[in-house]
Design a protein around this motif. Sequence first.
Motif, PDB file in Angstrom:
ATOM      1  N   ARG A   1       0.818  -1.217   0.000  1.00 38.46           N
ATOM      2  CA  ARG A   1       0.000   0.000   0.000  1.00 38.46           C
ATOM      3  C   ARG A   1       0.850   1.265   0.000  1.00 38.46           C
ATOM      4  O   ARG A   1       0.330   2.347  -0.234  1.00 38.46           O
ATOM      5  N   ILE A   2       2.122   1.143   0.281  1.00 36.35           N
ATOM      6  CA  ILE A   2       3.021   2.294   0.150  1.00 36.35           C
ATOM      7  C   ILE A   2       4.312   1.828  -0.523  1.00 36.35           C
ATOM      8  O   ILE A   2       4.596   0.624  -0.594  1.00 36.35           O
ATOM      9  N   HIS A   3       5.073   2.807  -0.994  1.00 41.36           N
ATOM     10  CA  HIS A   3       6.365   2.511  -1.603  1.00 41.36           C
ATOM     11  C   HIS A   3       7.425   2.295  -0.529  1.00 41.36           C
ATOM     12  O   HIS A   3       7.290   2.784   0.600  1.00 41.36           O
ATOM     13  N   PHE A   4       8.498   1.673  -0.919  1.00 43.19           N
ATOM     14  CA  PHE A   4       9.612   1.444   0.006  1.00 43.19           C
ATOM     15  C   PHE A   4      10.121   2.768   0.592  1.00 43.19           C
ATOM     16  O   PHE A   4      10.365   2.878   1.793  1.00 43.19           O
ATOM     17  N   LEU A   5      10.238   3.777  -0.243  1.00 40.07           N
ATOM     18  CA  LEU A   5      10.783   5.053   0.240  1.00 40.07           C
ATOM     19  C   LEU A   5       9.783   5.846   1.078  1.00 40.07           C
ATOM     20  O   LEU A   5      10.146   6.853   1.689  1.00 40.07           O
ATOM     21  N   ASP A   6       8.519   5.410   1.089  1.00 42.71           N
ATOM     22  CA  ASP A   6       7.553   6.052   2.001  1.00 42.71           C
ATOM     23  C   ASP A   6       7.841   5.661   3.452  1.00 42.71           C
ATOM     24  O   ASP A   6       7.424   6.362   4.374  1.00 42.71           O
ATOM     25  N   ILE A   7       8.519   4.543   3.661  1.00 43.88           N
ATOM     26  CA  ILE A   7       8.757   4.070   5.037  1.00 43.88           C
ATOM     27  C   ILE A   7       9.499   5.149   5.840  1.00 43.88           C
ATOM     28  O   ILE A   7       8.969   5.632   6.852  1.00 43.88           O
ATOM     29  N   PRO A   8      10.699   5.595   5.419  1.00 45.98           N
ATOM     30  CA  PRO A   8      11.380   6.630   6.212  1.00 45.98           C
ATOM     31  C   PRO A   8      10.597   7.943   6.261  1.00 45.98           C
ATOM     32  O   PRO A   8      10.611   8.635   7.277  1.00 45.98           O
ATOM     33  N   ARG A   9       9.926   8.272   5.176  1.00 52.30           N
ATOM     34  CA  ARG A   9       9.189   9.541   5.140  1.00 52.30           C
ATOM     35  C   ARG A   9       8.087   9.558   6.210  1.00 52.30           C
ATOM     36  O   ARG A   9       7.916  10.536   6.944  1.00 52.30           O
ATOM     37  N   LEU A  10       7.340   8.466   6.307  1.00 53.03           N
ATOM     38  CA  LEU A  10       6.236   8.406   7.275  1.00 53.03           C
ATOM     39  C   LEU A  10       6.770   8.382   8.712  1.00 53.03           C
ATOM     40  O   LEU A  10       6.183   8.983   9.617  1.00 53.03           O
ATOM     41  N   ILE A  11       7.883   7.704   8.916  1.00 51.43           N
ATOM     42  CA  ILE A  11       8.461   7.643  10.270  1.00 51.43           C
ATOM     43  C   ILE A  11       8.955   9.033  10.679  1.00 51.43           C
ATOM     44  O   ILE A  11       8.691   9.497  11.804  1.00 51.43           O
ATOM     45  N   GLU A  12       9.623   9.696   9.759  1.00 56.13           N
ATOM     46  CA  GLU A  12      10.171  11.026  10.073  1.00 56.13           C
ATOM     47  C   GLU A  12       9.044  11.983  10.449  1.00 56.13           C
ATOM     48  O   GLU A  12       9.139  12.737  11.420  1.00 56.13           O
ATOM     49  N   GLN A  13       7.967  11.899   9.706  1.00 56.82           N
ATOM     50  CA  GLN A  13       6.858  12.811   9.981  1.00 56.82           C
ATOM     51  C   GLN A  13       6.243  12.544  11.362  1.00 56.82           C
ATOM     52  O   GLN A  13       5.971  13.471  12.118  1.00 56.82           O
ATOM     53  N   ALA A  14       6.059  11.273  11.694  1.00 55.56           N
ATOM     54  CA  ALA A  14       5.492  10.943  13.012  1.00 55.56           C
ATOM     55  C   ALA A  14       6.421  11.445  14.121  1.00 55.56           C
ATOM     56  O   ALA A  14       5.964  12.023  15.118  1.00 55.56           O
ATOM     57  N   CYS A  15       7.719  11.248  13.953  1.00 53.00           N
ATOM     58  CA  CYS A  15       8.668  11.685  14.989  1.00 53.00           C
ATOM     59  C   CYS A  15       8.657  13.210  15.114  1.00 53.00           C
ATOM     60  O   CYS A  15       8.655  13.743  16.227  1.00 53.00           O
ATOM     61  N   GLU A  16       8.625  13.890  13.979  1.00 52.69           N
ATOM     62  CA  GLU A  16       8.590  15.367  14.025  1.00 52.69           C
ATOM     63  C   GLU A  16       7.359  15.847  14.785  1.00 52.69           C
ATOM     64  O   GLU A  16       7.437  16.732  15.638  1.00 52.69           O
ATOM     65  N   ARG A  17       6.231  15.248  14.482  1.00 55.21           N
ATOM     66  CA  ARG A  17       4.978  15.685  15.125  1.00 55.21           C
ATOM     67  C   ARG A  17       4.958  15.370  16.616  1.00 55.21           C
ATOM     68  O   ARG A  17       4.202  15.962  17.373  1.00 55.21           O
ATOM     69  N   HIS A  18       5.759  14.404  17.006  1.00 60.24           N
ATOM     70  CA  HIS A  18       5.776  14.030  18.419  1.00 60.24           C
ATOM     71  C   HIS A  18       6.700  14.926  19.248  1.00 60.24           C
ATOM     72  O   HIS A  18       6.574  14.966  20.482  1.00 60.24           O
ATOM     73  N   THR A  19       7.581  15.657  18.579  1.00 59.93           N
ATOM     74  CA  THR A  19       8.634  16.394  19.298  1.00 59.93           C
ATOM     75  C   THR A  19       8.082  17.245  20.441  1.00 59.93           C
ATOM     76  O   THR A  19       8.595  17.200  21.569  1.00 59.93           O
TER      77      THR A  19
END
Length: 413
Positions: free
Chosen positions: A358-376
């Motif tokens: 359902r997502i591309h391989f390169l979406d994996i780091p992108r989605l993780i980075e966004q979640a971490c940023e929002r959690h800061t």
Amino acid sequence: MKAIAVLGSTGSIGTQTLEIAEEFPDRFRVVALTAGNNLDLLIEQIRRHSPEVVALADAGRVADLRQRLAALEPALQPRRLPEILGGGEGLCAVAAWPTAELVVTGIVGCAGLLPTLAAIRAGKDLALANKETLIAAGPVVLPELATSGSRLLPADSEHSAIFQCLQGTPWPDTARLSTGVPTPGLRRIQLTASGGAFRDWDPADLHKATVADATSHPNWSMGRKITVDSATLMNKGLEVIEAHYLFGLDYDHIEIVIHPQSIIHSMVELADSSVLAQLGWPDMKLPILSCLSWPERIDTPWRRLDLTAVGSLTFRDPDASRYPCMGLAYAAGRAGGTMPAVLNAANEQAVALFLEERIHFLDIPRLIEQACERHTADLTADPSLETVLEMDAWARRQVQEEAARVEPRLLHA
Ligand code: NAD
Ligand code: MG
């Protein structure tokens, strides 16, 4: 004869643990098993090992398992059927099973957290394969370990290597590893990484990486989630955090080195600049057996390492542009508190979506980075178990929502 409980008995770690128990029947007795949903394999394991208790993660399938075992009962005689439990409570009951001395944690993901805590609270020794538990909840798990009398033995090959190297150093309490206190005399850890499925790919081609590409590991045979984690190098990133919690070093002194042959399983540098390493073929049975038999060594007929057959051992620095997950993991580890829980949960969710195509391989780091940023802004430095579980659920939702939002880019949308 050591009595062992195997959590996640139908997985890669679980089945290899049971193979060891079968190979050394005078040393190990399997008293308890848990499984996700592979009933056929679990039933076969019950036939072979006659455990006292089993638990299924899905409580809805307990009746089915009971029925199928009852039909088998005549063939099992004179051995008794095991007690059968289900759901989260069942998993925790198995993890704390009174007759078990050592619990092998082979459940994948943060789903292993509550059973692992149950084992610690019951004072069991642990062979920790389920790294996600420590990464998500280090600040919760470590204080519990320090007071429970439970001894944590690392089954992850790199941490097993470090643990084995440190056995020879003047260490005040080799039995109780993980108090988060810096290990005396330990200056630096070098975690070796195979580099995963894409180590020789041109980074410009990674957007084309398919599930089949990402799940074919060059050296190790493992479950699907950890194999994708190896391809992104998130596995090594998680292991950096795992090493921080286990051995107490700060992140500046835990390094990753790409070692394509996977013969050196990790290295430690001591205060006097001496470097110790542990070597072996890439076979998880070695670190698992090392936990099961610790502090003894068991004589095995296993294939012996022949370095002349290997020829050469090579090493190189990991390329940050090929492996963005590595930087994300270091950053989350340094942020501490709830951030590693968010990193871990976002990764689990993103990898699950990738495996579902359902997502591309390169979406994996992108989605993780966004979640971490929002959690800061919401980071909790010293979280309770409840906060860790809340943040885990929050990060999964974030990733799901973001993946749904960018739906036009998804492969099969
Ligand atoms: P796997 O997918 O092969 O097996 C996972 C096991 O957990 C199965 O028995 C499955 O039924 C069970 N399970 C899955 N979801 C569950 C849930 N929600 N609740 C309860 N049980 C559930 O995974 P694996 O490769 O054996 O990895 C297990 C753990 O060991 C992971 O944390 C991984 O990082 C770690 N590890 C694995 C290896 C390896 O060589 N496989 C090496 C080092 C560390
Ligand atoms: Mg490992």
